[in-house]
Design an enzyme around this catalytic site. Structure first.
Site, short mmCIF file in Angstrom:
data_model
loop_
_atom_site.label_atom_id
_atom_site.label_comp_id
_atom_site.label_asym_id
_atom_site.label_seq_id
_atom_site.Cartn_x
_atom_site.Cartn_y
_atom_site.Cartn_z
NE ARG A 191 11.34 20.54 54.40
CZ ARG A 191 10.87 21.78 54.46
NH1 ARG A 191 10.15 22.17 55.48
NH2 ARG A 191 11.14 22.64 53.49
NE ARG B 230 13.72 23.56 47.43
CZ ARG B 230 14.45 22.48 47.24
NH1 ARG B 230 14.81 22.14 46.01
NH2 ARG B 230 14.83 21.74 48.26
CE1 TYR C 216 37.71 24.63 42.85
CE2 TYR C 216 38.41 24.02 45.06
CZ TYR C 216 38.70 24.57 43.83
OH TYR C 216 39.95 25.05 43.57
NE ARG D 107 45.11 23.95 32.68
CZ ARG D 107 44.81 23.57 33.93
NH1 ARG D 107 44.75 22.30 34.26
NH2 ARG D 107 44.53 24.48 34.85
CE LYS E 181 38.83 27.27 41.04
NZ LYS E 181 40.06 27.21 41.85
CD GLU F 65 40.14 28.36 38.38
OE1 GLU F 65 40.73 27.31 38.67
OE2 GLU F 65 40.31 29.43 39.00
CG ASP F 66 40.45 25.00 35.11
OD1 ASP F 66 41.43 25.20 35.83
OD2 ASP F 66 39.57 24.17 35.40
CG ASP G 261 42.81 29.70 41.55
OD1 ASP G 261 43.45 30.08 42.54
OD2 ASP G 261 42.15 28.64 41.54
CG ASP G 262 44.26 27.24 36.60
OD1 ASP G 262 43.79 26.34 37.30
OD2 ASP G 262 43.59 27.90 35.79
CB ALA H 259 49.29 24.10 37.69
CG ASN I 6 42.47 18.91 41.85
OD1 ASN I 6 42.40 18.07 42.71
ND2 ASN I 6 42.80 20.17 42.09
#
Length: 624
Positions: A89, A123, A144, A197, A215, A286-287, A309-310, A349, A465
């Site tokens: 649905r 919800r 993502y 960044r 993430k 991150e970033d 992570d970068d 990176a 990205n």
């Protein structure tokens, strides 16, 4: 740390063994079966309060018994629907509600889909993750990369229901107490950003929390981290984005970013606060802009369970892809240190990949100073000012080891600041690696220059990205270089059909192949830190995941649809490495001594049995 022969043995026997382990783990009965999912859940809510709680709400899936028990009869339509019917649905509604928002080149309805998914998350959290897992290939790009970039850019307008926590420069001196405002006594995973960044979009300030939320959605969907035990966090130290500073609707601090010791003091206080309340939490950075990414990583990695992570995740995915490219070129793995690699981009990176690749090459060559020096000579790094050499003034300290010797490059007809096309033309690289955040940087002229590569099958990694920042598209690459090129990108692109039964494979070298498994493996091993060896084991596992037949077709990364299986394997590899490095301390009822006794197949089973699945539980009301 285990020796390099074990770390880098990506021979066909290792690859066969990995596939055999996967087959055995999938077919054998679980030795660590849990019964938690079959026990009723005691709740202290009923009636409309249950329906307004996304964690407990099942919507029309409440059974009639539960409706009577929880005072829900009459508050829902009478038809009891299965979760499968609910998903069907929802999917039907999604197709109807999509509007022509024209948000991106791949999916013109991306932001509309994000809004609809976000409302479902508000919800009914269980159903949200059911939908996400069942349609991960379609919806990973929505929650993502690349749609999350659009979400962050528009977050002030999209903000409805608060998610996560915000620690700001205005909270200095209060963080140790405010961390207890979060209701969960157990948090396994935090993703934190300072918004400086965001992808290739720059400083988006407090709106960058969209990255942390996205993430962690993948941690739940790919790694089976319990969604009640994840926490997205924004560290708001101001913004240098003039548009945000002047926007009356901006929700963050409207002041210039903190710098220097003031900035570090805020992050120090944050780290101390979260690890005081949750000593076993894992924090993923991150970033963060590159000047802080490396500094904070070195500052905290030996003390806390954290990684960036970068820097480290991107590096691991790139290393796996580079090793896959060697296999696709039908060369022995020992040839990896001979590959000539031109790198476009010297941010966090790019430098993370460079350092990881250099270490891998150095270890393959004997793990000596001479070996690492030899490995360094395989890279040519080009930034916005051109080729980086020893003549460069005010060079980033992290880039210094990769600055080329002037006399050496002079013999190649190059000089300080040489353009990317000049470098590609003279070096004739085996790999062109893009981490520049400059869309279209690999122009037709650059790709034409790559035709002179000494490799019979050159590789292009357009890793920036979001989609618009990719250095080139697969259509660009294959149209200039023909069918034989190996192509990978950071964002998703469609394969190229040459019309003759041949396909140009567009590989997505996405960090989601590794960071969920790194986090899950660290959690389940109870490792005190996240070591280079654990990260290396994760990259090796991903590189070995593809069969010989697949890599010879130019497929160097697996499909996103297999992400939970990939994550399971990566987590098992991380656990095994943590045990061998004597870093593991066990997890919950799994004592380190028991963990050490497990075979590889049993470790995979142990991982699988500890991955959360989005299943409705029977609810039983209990009065206070």
């Amino acid at each position: 740390m285990s020796n390099f022969s074990r770390q880098m043995n990506l021979s066909s026997s290792l690859i066969r063994r990995l596939h055999r382990h996967r087959s055995l783990a999938n077919s054998s009965s679980r030795a660590f079966t849990t019964t938690e999912g079959h026990r009723p859940t005691i709740v202290e809510k009923r009636s409309i309060d249950i329906l307004h709680d996304p964690w407990f709400n099942k919507g029309t899936a409440f059974s009639m018994t539960e409706r009577d028990r929880l005072d829900l009869r009459g508050l829902l339509p009478p038809n009891v629907m299965s979760s499968e019917q609910q998903i069907a649905r929802f999917m039907s509604d999604l197709k109807i509600l999509e509007v022509q928002a024209r948000d991106g080149p791949l999916d013109p309805n991306a932001l509309a889909k994000w809004r609809i998914l976000n409302r479902l998350h508000d919800r009914n959290e269980t159903m949200y993750y059911k939908v996400l897992i069942a349609n991960i290939e379609e919806y990973a790009p929505i929650v993502y990369t690349p749609t999350v970039g659009l979400v962050c850019q528009n977050y002030s307008g999209l903000f409805r229901r608060p998610r996560g926590m915000y620690f700001s420069a205005a909270d200095r001196g209060e963080m140790m107490s405010m961390v207890y405002n979060w209701p969960a006594d157990q948090v396994d995973m935090i993703v934190v950003t300072d918004g400086s960044r965001i992808l290739g979009l720059g400083d988006l300030g407090v709106q960058g929390i969209g990255i942390s939320i996205g993430k962690l959605d993948l941690y739940v969907a790919a790694a089976g981290i319990n969604p009640q035990r994840v926490l997205p966090i924004m560290i708001d130290v101001g913004t240098n984005n003039k548009k945000l500073l002047e926007d009356p609707l901006y929700m963050g601090l409207q002041e210039p970013r903190l710098e220097g010791e003031e900035y570090i003091a805020v992050v120090d206080e944050f780290m101390e606060a979260v690890f005081t309340r949750w000593p076993n939490v894992i924090v993923q950075f991150e970033d963060f802009q590159s000047k802080w990414a490396f500094k904070l990583l070195q500052r905290y990695r030996a003390k806390y369970r954290m990684f960036n992570d970068d820097v480290q995740g991107t590096a691991g995915v790139a290393i796996a892809g580079l090793l896959g490219a060697v296999r696709a070129q039908e060369r022995p793995m020992i040839d990896f240190p001979k590959m000539k690699i031109v790198v476009a981009g010297a941010g966090s990176a790019g430098l993370g990949v460079l350092n990881a690749a250099r270490k891998t090459m150095g270890r393959m060559l004997g793990d000596s100073e001479t070996a690492f020096e030899s490995a360094r000579s395989q890279f040519w790094v080009v930034d916005a000012k051109g080729l980086i050499t020893e003549e460069r003034k005010n060079i980033d300290p992290e880039a210094t080891p990769f600055a080329r010797n002037i006399k050496e490059i002079g013999r190649q007809g190059l000089k300080e600041g040489a353009s990317l096309v000049e470098v590609v033309r003279q070096v004739k690289p085996d790999v062109l690696l893009g981490l520049s955040a400059v869309g279209g940087l690999f122009s037709k002229e650059v790709l034409e220059a790559l035709k002179e590569s000494t490799s019979t099958r050159p590789a292009i990694f357009a890793m920036s990205n979001p989609t618009k920042n990719a250095e080139c598209t697969p259509d660009d690459a294959f149209s200039v270089l023909g069918e034989n090129v190996i192509y990978a990108s950071g964002s998703p692109f469609r394969d190229v059909d040459f019309g003759n039964g041949h396909i140009g494979h567009s590989n997505q070298g996405n960090n989601m192949y590794l960071f969920p498994g790194i986090g899950l493996g660290t959690l389940l091993s109870g490792s005190r830190i996240i070591s280079d060896g654990m990260l290396q084991a994760a990259a090796e596992c991903l590189a070995a995941y593809m069969t010989e037949e697949e890599v010879l077709k130019g497929i160097i990364y697996p499909p996103i649809s297999k992400i939970r299986d990939i994550t399971k394997e990566v987590a098992a590899a991380v656990i095994k490495e943590a045990i061998e490095e004597d870093l593991a301390e066990g997890y919950r009822d799994m004592d380190i001594r028991d963990l050490q006794k497990l075979t590889q197949e049993e470790i995979v089973g142990y991982v699988e049995d500890n991955m959360w699945d989005p299943e409705y539980k029977t609810l039983v009301y209990k009065e206070n």
